[in-house]
Write a protein that holds these residues in place. Structure first.
Motif, PDB file in Angstrom:
ATOM      1  N   LEU A  39       0.834  -1.205   0.000  1.00 13.16           N
ATOM      2  CA  LEU A  39       0.000   0.000   0.000  1.00 13.16           C
ATOM      3  C   LEU A  39       0.867   1.253   0.000  1.00 13.16           C
ATOM      4  CD1 LEU A  39      -2.881   1.097   0.118  1.00 13.16           C
ATOM      5  CD2 LEU A  39      -2.783   0.920   2.607  1.00 13.16           C
ATOM      6  N   GLU A  40       1.892   1.275   0.830  1.00 14.35           N
ATOM      7  CA  GLU A  40       2.796   2.428   0.863  1.00 14.35           C
ATOM      8  C   GLU A  40       3.542   2.582  -0.456  1.00 14.35           C
ATOM      9  OE1 GLU A  40       4.186   3.423   5.325  1.00 14.35           O
ATOM     10  OE2 GLU A  40       5.108   1.618   4.486  1.00 14.35           O
ATOM     11  N   SER A  41       3.972   1.472  -1.022  1.00 10.74           N
ATOM     12  CA  SER A  41       4.693   1.518  -2.295  1.00 10.74           C
ATOM     13  C   SER A  41       3.806   2.029  -3.417  1.00 10.74           C
ATOM     14  CB  SER A  41       5.213   0.119  -2.638  1.00 10.74           C
ATOM     15  OG  SER A  41       5.843   0.117  -3.906  1.00 10.74           O
ATOM     16  N   GLU A  42       2.577   1.558  -3.438  1.00 13.76           N
ATOM     17  CA  GLU A  42       1.635   1.987  -4.484  1.00 13.76           C
ATOM     18  C   GLU A  42       1.324   3.470  -4.385  1.00 13.76           C
ATOM     19  OE1 GLU A  42      -2.782   1.238  -4.249  1.00 13.76           O
ATOM     20  OE2 GLU A  42      -2.230  -0.272  -5.748  1.00 13.76           O
ATOM     21  N   GLN A  43       1.170   3.960  -3.164  1.00 11.18           N
ATOM     22  CA  GLN A  43       0.804   5.369  -2.960  1.00 11.18           C
ATOM     23  C   GLN A  43       2.020   6.294  -2.928  1.00 11.18           C
ATOM     24  OE1 GLN A  43      -2.367   6.242  -3.155  1.00 11.18           O
ATOM     25  NE2 GLN A  43      -2.688   4.039  -3.482  1.00 11.18           N
ATOM     26  N   GLN A  44       3.203   5.703  -2.812  1.00  6.35           N
ATOM     27  CA  GLN A  44       4.451   6.469  -2.753  1.00  6.35           C
ATOM     28  C   GLN A  44       4.421   7.506  -1.618  1.00  6.35           C
ATOM     29  OE1 GLN A  44       5.776   7.926  -6.608  1.00  6.35           O
ATOM     30  NE2 GLN A  44       4.853   6.183  -7.668  1.00  6.35           N
ATOM     31  N   LEU A  45       3.858   7.073  -0.501  1.00  4.11           N
ATOM     32  CA  LEU A  45       3.787   7.907   0.689  1.00  4.11           C
ATOM     33  C   LEU A  45       4.007   7.035   1.920  1.00  4.11           C
ATOM     34  CD1 LEU A  45       0.589  10.049  -0.042  1.00  4.11           C
ATOM     35  CD2 LEU A  45       2.911  10.951   0.215  1.00  4.11           C
ATOM     36  N   ALA A  46       4.642   7.604   2.929  1.00  2.00           N
ATOM     37  CA  ALA A  46       4.751   6.911   4.208  1.00  2.00           C
ATOM     38  C   ALA A  46       3.418   7.033   4.931  1.00  2.00           C
ATOM     39  CB  ALA A  46       5.865   7.522   5.042  1.00  2.00           C
ATOM     40  N   LEU A  47       2.835   5.905   5.283  1.00  3.73           N
ATOM     41  CA  LEU A  47       1.535   5.899   5.951  1.00  3.73           C
ATOM     42  C   LEU A  47       1.644   5.606   7.443  1.00  3.73           C
ATOM     43  CD1 LEU A  47      -0.431   3.837   3.270  1.00  3.73           C
ATOM     44  CD2 LEU A  47      -0.288   6.330   3.488  1.00  3.73           C
ATOM     45  N   PHE A  48       2.782   5.028   7.870  1.00  2.00           N
ATOM     46  CA  PHE A  48       2.948   4.606   9.256  1.00  2.00           C
ATOM     47  C   PHE A  48       4.319   5.011   9.769  1.00  2.00           C
ATOM     48  CE2 PHE A  48       0.870   1.416   6.642  1.00  2.00           C
ATOM     49  CZ  PHE A  48      -0.395   1.355   7.208  1.00  2.00           C
ATOM     50  N   VAL A  49       4.403   5.089  11.080  1.00  6.02           N
ATOM     51  CA  VAL A  49       5.687   5.188  11.770  1.00  6.02           C
ATOM     52  C   VAL A  49       5.733   4.019  12.729  1.00  6.02           C
ATOM     53  CG1 VAL A  49       7.142   6.538  13.302  1.00  6.02           C
ATOM     54  CG2 VAL A  49       5.744   7.703  11.586  1.00  6.02           C
ATOM     55  N   ARG A  50       6.667   3.101  12.518  1.00  5.24           N
ATOM     56  CA  ARG A  50       6.759   1.893  13.338  1.00  5.24           C
ATOM     57  C   ARG A  50       7.653   2.152  14.535  1.00  5.24           C
ATOM     58  NH1 ARG A  50       6.260   1.122   8.122  1.00  5.24           N
ATOM     59  NH2 ARG A  50       4.921  -0.532   7.280  1.00  5.24           N
ATOM     60  N   THR A  51       7.146   1.867  15.729  1.00 10.34           N
ATOM     61  CA  THR A  51       7.902   2.063  16.966  1.00 10.34           C
ATOM     62  C   THR A  51       7.877   0.771  17.768  1.00 10.34           C
ATOM     63  OG1 THR A  51       5.978   2.773  18.260  1.00 10.34           O
ATOM     64  CG2 THR A  51       7.129   4.483  17.010  1.00 10.34           C
ATOM     65  N   ALA A  52       8.641   0.754  18.860  1.00 11.83           N
ATOM     66  CA  ALA A  52       8.666  -0.426  19.718  1.00 11.83           C
ATOM     67  C   ALA A  52       7.297  -0.661  20.360  1.00 11.83           C
ATOM     68  CB  ALA A  52       9.729  -0.257  20.802  1.00 11.83           C
ATOM     69  N   GLY A  53       6.525   0.411  20.525  1.00 11.74           N
ATOM     70  CA  GLY A  53       5.220   0.276  21.162  1.00 11.74           C
ATOM     71  C   GLY A  53       4.086  -0.040  20.207  1.00 11.74           C
ATOM     72  N   GLY A  54       4.377  -0.096  18.902  1.00 11.45           N
ATOM     73  CA  GLY A  54       3.315  -0.388  17.941  1.00 11.45           C
ATOM     74  C   GLY A  54       3.452   0.432  16.680  1.00 11.45           C
ATOM     75  N   VAL A  55       2.356   0.931  16.178  1.00 11.75           N
ATOM     76  CA  VAL A  55       2.327   1.667  14.914  1.00 11.75           C
ATOM     77  C   VAL A  55       1.526   2.942  15.102  1.00 11.75           C
ATOM     78  CG1 VAL A  55       1.519   1.634  12.529  1.00 11.75           C
ATOM     79  CG2 VAL A  55       2.534  -0.417  13.510  1.00 11.75           C
ATOM     80  N   SER A  56       2.074   4.064  14.637  1.00 20.44           N
ATOM     81  CA  SER A  56       1.314   5.311  14.601  1.00 20.44           C
ATOM     82  C   SER A  56       1.189   5.746  13.146  1.00 20.44           C
ATOM     83  CB  SER A  56       2.003   6.394  15.431  1.00 20.44           C
ATOM     84  OG  SER A  56       3.299   6.668  14.923  1.00 20.44           O
ATOM     85  N   PHE A  57       0.202   6.570  12.869  1.00 21.74           N
ATOM     86  CA  PHE A  57      -0.109   6.954  11.499  1.00 21.74           C
ATOM     87  C   PHE A  57       0.446   8.337  11.175  1.00 21.74           C
ATOM     88  CE2 PHE A  57      -2.881   3.469  12.071  1.00 21.74           C
ATOM     89  CZ  PHE A  57      -3.305   3.047  10.822  1.00 21.74           C
ATOM     90  N   THR A  58       0.930   8.482   9.959  1.00 19.70           N
ATOM     91  CA  THR A  58       1.302   9.799   9.455  1.00 19.70           C
ATOM     92  C   THR A  58       0.026  10.540   9.054  1.00 19.70           C
ATOM     93  OG1 THR A  58       1.464   9.037   7.165  1.00 19.70           O
ATOM     94  CG2 THR A  58       3.452   8.845   8.536  1.00 19.70           C
ATOM     95  N   ASP A  59       0.171  11.795   8.647  1.00 17.45           N
ATOM     96  CA  ASP A  59      -0.993  12.553   8.188  1.00 17.45           C
ATOM     97  C   ASP A  59      -1.632  11.866   6.986  1.00 17.45           C
ATOM     98  OD1 ASP A  59      -2.713  14.995   8.119  1.00 17.45           O
ATOM     99  OD2 ASP A  59      -1.737  15.265   6.178  1.00 17.45           O
TER     100      ASP A  59
END
Length: 317
Positions: A39-59
């Motif tokens: 999905l990120e590759s297709e949209q050519q945008l970062a959609l998530f930020v992966r952390t040790a506590g889980g996943v947060s979303f970009t704008d």
């Protein structure tokens, strides 16, 4: 963009991590990770930020998530409609219900609905603004039975009024401010209210600003459930702004009172609210019909309790 990409996106948002999302979808972590990367590759945008506590979303991720929920919600409703045509009766109905309806008409409505559609699973949220409005906009609700402080547009929502009521300022009996007669004399009190950033100005206008009253934000405390609001009013000496008919219900009648103020508040409407042009399932139609039937039947009742209740409601059906 494929459906399984959007399902992975929504599941990660709901579950908080890729591992939990995989359990929710009954897939491997590798499969969910692959879907998100595609999905990120297709949209050519970062959609998530992966952390040790889980996943947060970009704008960008948050923006896509809103549309993904709408798409998946509509697909689920389409599947339910087709299942009904096949003779399958199973399905799910997700709604939000404002506290006034919750403590007056909901139990009878659910009982009537269950008799007519026993195979439908119900999921019911409290219909307070901060809880219901985001879910409604995301398409996570089939509809809401709500009285929202924020102005809603006909371009965004379908709105079907049920009844109106007068809001009142309420306190526990014996509150130090019980003898006050002006809103301006209550600005030094703490209040339990429900709002979102988007509804804040509308709520302030209805409660204070239209009467020339300015209250410090620190006096306003967010209560995002009805039971929490009751606790803060009853035991923490907070005031609240709520439907007058709630004083007739079991949850408030023995300990709460409305203050007699010089200021008047405009009538608010409880309505069935859904996304504009959203496909309404048979289960949704049935539930709304059951609710309307209960309200109409109660409005014609000769019992003293019902007469007293409907003396304080403006029927709009």
């Amino acid at each position: 963009m494929k459906l399984h990409h959007l399902e992975a996106l929504v599941s990660v948002a709901d579950a908080g991590s890729i591992r939990a999302a995989a359990r929710l979808l009954q897939l491997s972590q590798a499969a969910v990770t692959k879907a998100l990367r595609e999905l990120e590759s297709e949209q050519q945008l970062a959609l998530f930020v992966r952390t040790a506590g889980g996943v947060s979303f970009t704008d960008a991720g948050h923006r896509l998530l809103k549309h993904a929920r709408l798409v998946i919600g509509q697909m689920e409703r389409a599947s339910e409609e087709l299942a009904k045509l096949r003779g399958d009766q199973a399905g799910k109905l997700t709604i939000a219900v404002t506290p006034l309806v919750m403590v007056t008409f909901l139990a009878e409505t659910v009982s009537l609905f269950r008799k007519q559609m026993p195979s439908i699973q119900l999921e019911i949220f409290e219909g307070l603004t901060a809880v219901a409005l985001p879910r409604l906009r995301e398409g996570a609700l089939d509809f809401g039975i709500l009285a929202l402080a924020v102005a809603l547009t006909d371009q965004e929502f379908d709105i079907e009024p049920l009844f109106g009521y007068e809001p009142r300022v309420m306190a526990r009996r014996g509150h130090p401010s019980a003898g006050k007669h002006s809103l301006h004399d209550l600005l030094d009190q703490n209040w339990a209210v429900n709002f979102t950033p988007a509804s804040y100005e509308s709520l302030m206008q209805r409660m204070f600003w239209q009467h020339g009253a300015k209250i410090a934000p620190a006096r306003l405390h967010g209560a995002h459930s009805y039971s929490l609001m009751l606790e803060l009013v009853q035991y923490c000496d907070m005031l609240t702004w709520a439907p007058g008919p709630l004083l007739l219900t079991e949850s408030m009648r023995d300990w709460a009172q409305a203050l007699t103020l010089d200021e008047q508040f405009e009538t608010r409407h409880v309505s069935v609210i859904s996304l504009r042009n959203a496909m309404r399932s048979q289960a949704a139609k049935c539930f709304i019909d059951c609710l309307c039937k209960v309200i109409r039947t109660r409005s014609r009742s000769a019992s003293e309790a019902n007469r007293t209740l409907f003396d304080r409601l403006e029927l709009l059906l």
